[in-house]
Design a protein around this motif. Structure first.
Motif, short mmCIF file in Angstrom:
data_model
loop_
_atom_site.label_atom_id
_atom_site.label_comp_id
_atom_site.label_asym_id
_atom_site.label_seq_id
_atom_site.Cartn_x
_atom_site.Cartn_y
_atom_site.Cartn_z
N THR A 1 10.96 -5.21 11.13
CA THR A 1 11.46 -3.84 11.08
C THR A 1 11.45 -3.31 9.65
OG1 THR A 1 12.88 -4.26 13.00
CG2 THR A 1 13.42 -2.35 11.62
N LEU A 2 11.86 -4.16 8.70
CA LEU A 2 11.83 -3.77 7.29
C LEU A 2 10.40 -3.52 6.82
CD1 LEU A 2 13.27 -3.34 4.58
CD2 LEU A 2 13.10 -5.81 4.20
N VAL A 3 9.47 -4.39 7.24
CA VAL A 3 8.06 -4.23 6.85
C VAL A 3 7.52 -2.91 7.39
CG1 VAL A 3 5.74 -5.13 7.25
CG2 VAL A 3 7.55 -6.67 6.55
N GLU A 4 7.81 -2.60 8.65
CA GLU A 4 7.33 -1.35 9.23
C GLU A 4 7.91 -0.14 8.50
OE1 GLU A 4 8.37 -1.60 13.31
OE2 GLU A 4 6.88 -3.15 13.79
N THR A 5 9.19 -0.24 8.13
CA THR A 5 9.80 0.87 7.38
C THR A 5 9.14 1.03 6.01
OG1 THR A 5 11.91 0.47 8.50
CG2 THR A 5 11.96 1.76 6.47
N GLU A 6 8.89 -0.10 5.33
CA GLU A 6 8.24 -0.03 4.03
C GLU A 6 6.83 0.55 4.15
OE1 GLU A 6 9.54 -0.71 1.08
OE2 GLU A 6 11.48 -1.18 1.97
N ASN A 7 6.09 0.15 5.18
CA ASN A 7 4.74 0.69 5.36
C ASN A 7 4.76 2.18 5.64
OD1 ASN A 7 3.44 -1.74 4.88
ND2 ASN A 7 3.38 -2.33 7.03
N ASP B 1 4.45 -11.12 -0.53
CA ASP B 1 3.68 -10.01 0.06
C ASP B 1 4.07 -8.69 -0.59
OD1 ASP B 1 2.46 -11.81 1.74
OD2 ASP B 1 3.83 -11.44 3.42
N ILE B 2 5.37 -8.49 -0.83
CA ILE B 2 5.82 -7.25 -1.47
C ILE B 2 5.27 -7.15 -2.88
CG2 ILE B 2 7.85 -6.01 -2.30
CD1 ILE B 2 9.39 -7.14 0.08
N ASN B 3 5.27 -8.27 -3.63
CA ASN B 3 4.74 -8.25 -4.99
C ASN B 3 3.25 -7.92 -4.99
OD1 ASN B 3 7.16 -8.87 -6.25
ND2 ASN B 3 6.84 -11.07 -6.13
N LEU C 1 10.69 -15.99 0.42
CA LEU C 1 9.76 -15.98 -0.70
C LEU C 1 8.37 -15.54 -0.27
CD1 LEU C 1 10.73 -19.17 -2.74
CD2 LEU C 1 11.32 -16.78 -3.17
N SER C 2 7.98 -15.87 0.99
CA SER C 2 6.70 -15.39 1.49
C SER C 2 6.68 -13.87 1.59
CB SER C 2 6.42 -16.01 2.87
OG SER C 2 5.25 -15.48 3.43
N LYS C 3 7.78 -13.30 2.09
CA LYS C 3 7.87 -11.84 2.17
C LYS C 3 7.89 -11.23 0.77
CE LYS C 3 8.04 -11.60 6.64
NZ LYS C 3 6.95 -10.97 7.41
N VAL C 4 8.61 -11.85 -0.15
CA VAL C 4 8.66 -11.35 -1.52
C VAL C 4 7.27 -11.39 -2.15
CG1 VAL C 4 9.57 -11.79 -3.83
CG2 VAL C 4 11.08 -11.90 -1.85
N ARG D 1 -1.11 -2.25 2.28
CA ARG D 1 0.12 -2.26 3.06
C ARG D 1 0.61 -3.69 3.23
NH1 ARG D 1 -0.41 2.04 1.72
NH2 ARG D 1 -0.40 4.01 2.89
N LEU D 2 1.90 -3.81 3.55
CA LEU D 2 2.48 -5.12 3.82
C LEU D 2 1.97 -5.65 5.14
CD1 LEU D 2 6.18 -4.39 2.81
CD2 LEU D 2 4.57 -5.81 1.56
N PRO D 3 1.62 -6.95 5.21
CA PRO D 3 1.15 -7.51 6.49
C PRO D 3 2.29 -7.57 7.50
CG PRO D 3 1.43 -9.26 4.86
CD PRO D 3 1.64 -7.95 4.13
N THR D 4 1.96 -7.27 8.75
CA THR D 4 2.95 -7.32 9.83
C THR D 4 2.66 -8.52 10.72
OG1 THR D 4 1.57 -5.85 11.17
CG2 THR D 4 3.29 -4.83 9.82
N TYR D 5 3.70 -9.01 11.37
CA TYR D 5 3.61 -10.17 12.25
C TYR D 5 4.11 -9.79 13.63
CZ TYR D 5 3.33 -12.36 7.67
OH TYR D 5 2.98 -12.67 6.38
N GLY D 6 3.70 -10.56 14.62
CA GLY D 6 4.09 -10.27 15.99
C GLY D 6 5.58 -10.49 16.22
N GLY D 7 6.08 -9.84 17.26
CA GLY D 7 7.48 -10.00 17.61
C GLY D 7 8.36 -8.97 16.95
#
Length: 432
Positions: free
Chosen positions: A195-201, A167-169, A162-165, A183-189
């Protein structure tokens, strides 16, 4: 999403409990069988010993042995009469019997002896009940832990998703409001969500780039079309007002036709670029001989080069087959040669080379000895409608190199611009 995560957690708990039950059931079955078998073997051993004693010394000796053995008082030597719960048939039985006012659940072994005697041995089964209860308690505890972990894990997964959703919203809302830089926020690791966030960005970067390109193209189209349309209107208005002689009228008509052709040329180039960008031409790729395409393009422009006093030279390393669109490749090579002819020096030389790199890529390079392009302008000349200072006095609308770059991209390659010392070397790299 809430119900999806809940169903996932419940499914995980159900599967875990089933696995736990499948693991515990054989253990419980083996335990009960082992205990029952051990009891039976012990009773049969004791019965055999007593039967041997009876055979050697008689019933009195056997009775004395039973009364004298303190370990047997709990099960055999302390029954005043034959238990009503015990079966009269020989063999092993399980029954609840009254021993000194206390009900005991026992395993009974009934044997017949010579002389009409009956031997009944029994062992209390409650001695293992505590161990069995501990096993059951452990099983219930393990099931409770599995259930708790499933609920907590499901809650954590739901919170993360839900946190990711969220951010996407937020990102989608910002983009719909016109903020294409959000852009969507990215996190370490490294994990699947990152990987999905990087692809979306990266997708959003590409969308921003395309929209920005559309804006620039729209502005450039408006600018480049305004000039020929204004000239066309001026010519027609002048003819309408001045009513010149037929010769001058026909001259103005020819100029108007040239302006219309220029506008049509712009739209045709844009339509070709749109068709290339859509990728529909890839479905029609066939095996193409790149050497033949480059050679025919050089031969086509040979008369123009001779009129300008420019030597047009073609060189090849041999047959170069690849999958591609022959018409687009011919047009791309033709654009490079046409640009070279515009800027080549008088009595200069243009070289067209076709070769294959060690990695398998086909390379078609067009070199001239003209003024070249400054390094700071090389990336920009590939933009649509961009024209550098050196090209403003030459005919064109700034779409030639853009079309070549689009053709190279559709064939899995790139267009590279480097210095030829002097002049420009345009290298078309094709990977298809």
């Amino acid at each position: 999403m809430r119900f999806s995560v809940l169903n996932l957690a419940l499914g995980y708990v159900a599967v875990s409990l089933v696995v736990l039950a499948l693991f515990a059931a054989p253990l419980w079955y083996a335990w009960r069988n082992t205990i029952e078998q051990s009891r039976t073997e012990v009773l049969q051993g004791e019965a055999q010993a007593m039967m041997n004693l009876f055979a050697k010394q008689g019933a009195a000796a056997l009775a004395s042995a039973i009364e004298a053995d303190p370990t047997l008082l709990k099960c055999a030597g302390n029954l005043p009469a034959w238990p009503r719960e015990a079966s009269e048939s020989t063999g092993t039985h399980v029954a609840s019997i009254d021993v000194g006012g206390r009900v005991v659940r026992a395993v009974l072994l009934h044997q017949t002896l010579p002389g009409g005697y009956h031997l009944l041995l029994g062992r209390d089964v409650s001695r293992f009940e505590r161990l069995e209860m501990l096993f059951l308690y452990g099983l219930v505890g393990a099931a409770s832990i599995v259930f708790l972990l499933g609920v907590v894990g499901g809650a954590l997964v739901r919170r993360t998703i839900l946190s990711k959703v969220h951010d996407i919203n937020q990102t989608a809302s910002a983009i719909m409001q016109g903020n294409l830089t959000h852009r969507l926020p990215t996190y370490g690791g490294e994990n699947e969500l990152n990987t999905l966030v990087e692809t979306e960005n990266r997708m959003l970067d590409q969308i921003e780039h395309l929209i920005e390109g559309i804006r620039n193209v729209s502005n450039a189209i408006a600018h480049d079309l305004r000039t020929p349309l204004a000239e066309l209107r001026y010519r027609l208005e002048e003819v309408s007002v001045t009513r010149p002689r037929p010769e001058q009228t026909f001259a103005e008509i020819e100029g108007a036709i040239a302006d219309v052709d220029r506008v049509i040329g712009i739209f045709n180039a844009l339509l070709r670029l749109a068709e290339i960008d859509s990728g529909t031409r890839r479905s029609g790729f066939i095996e193409v001989e790149a050497t033949t395409v480059a050679c025919e393009a050089a031969e086509f422009y040979q008369p123009v080069a001779e009129l300008k006093g420019v030597a047009l030279v073609f060189a090849s390393s041999g047959p170069l087959a690849l999958a591609g669109d022959p018409l687009l490749l011919a047009q791309a090579v033709g654009n490079l040669i046409d640009n070279a002819l515009k800027y080549a020096q008088e009595n200069g030389t243009i070289t067209v080379e076709a070769s294959r790199r060690p990695d398998g890529a086909v390379v078609i390079a067009v070199s001239d000895d003209g003024p070249g392009i400054p390094d700071e302008e090389k990336p920009r000349v590939l933009e649509r409608f961009y024209r550098g200072d050196a090209s403003r006095s030459t005919p064109g609308v700034g779409l030639g190199l853009s079309l070549v770059a689009a053709v190279a991209k559709q064939h899995g390659g790139v267009l590279e611009l480097t210095d030829n010392h002097p002049g420009l070397r345009a290298t078309l790299i094709l990977l298809s």
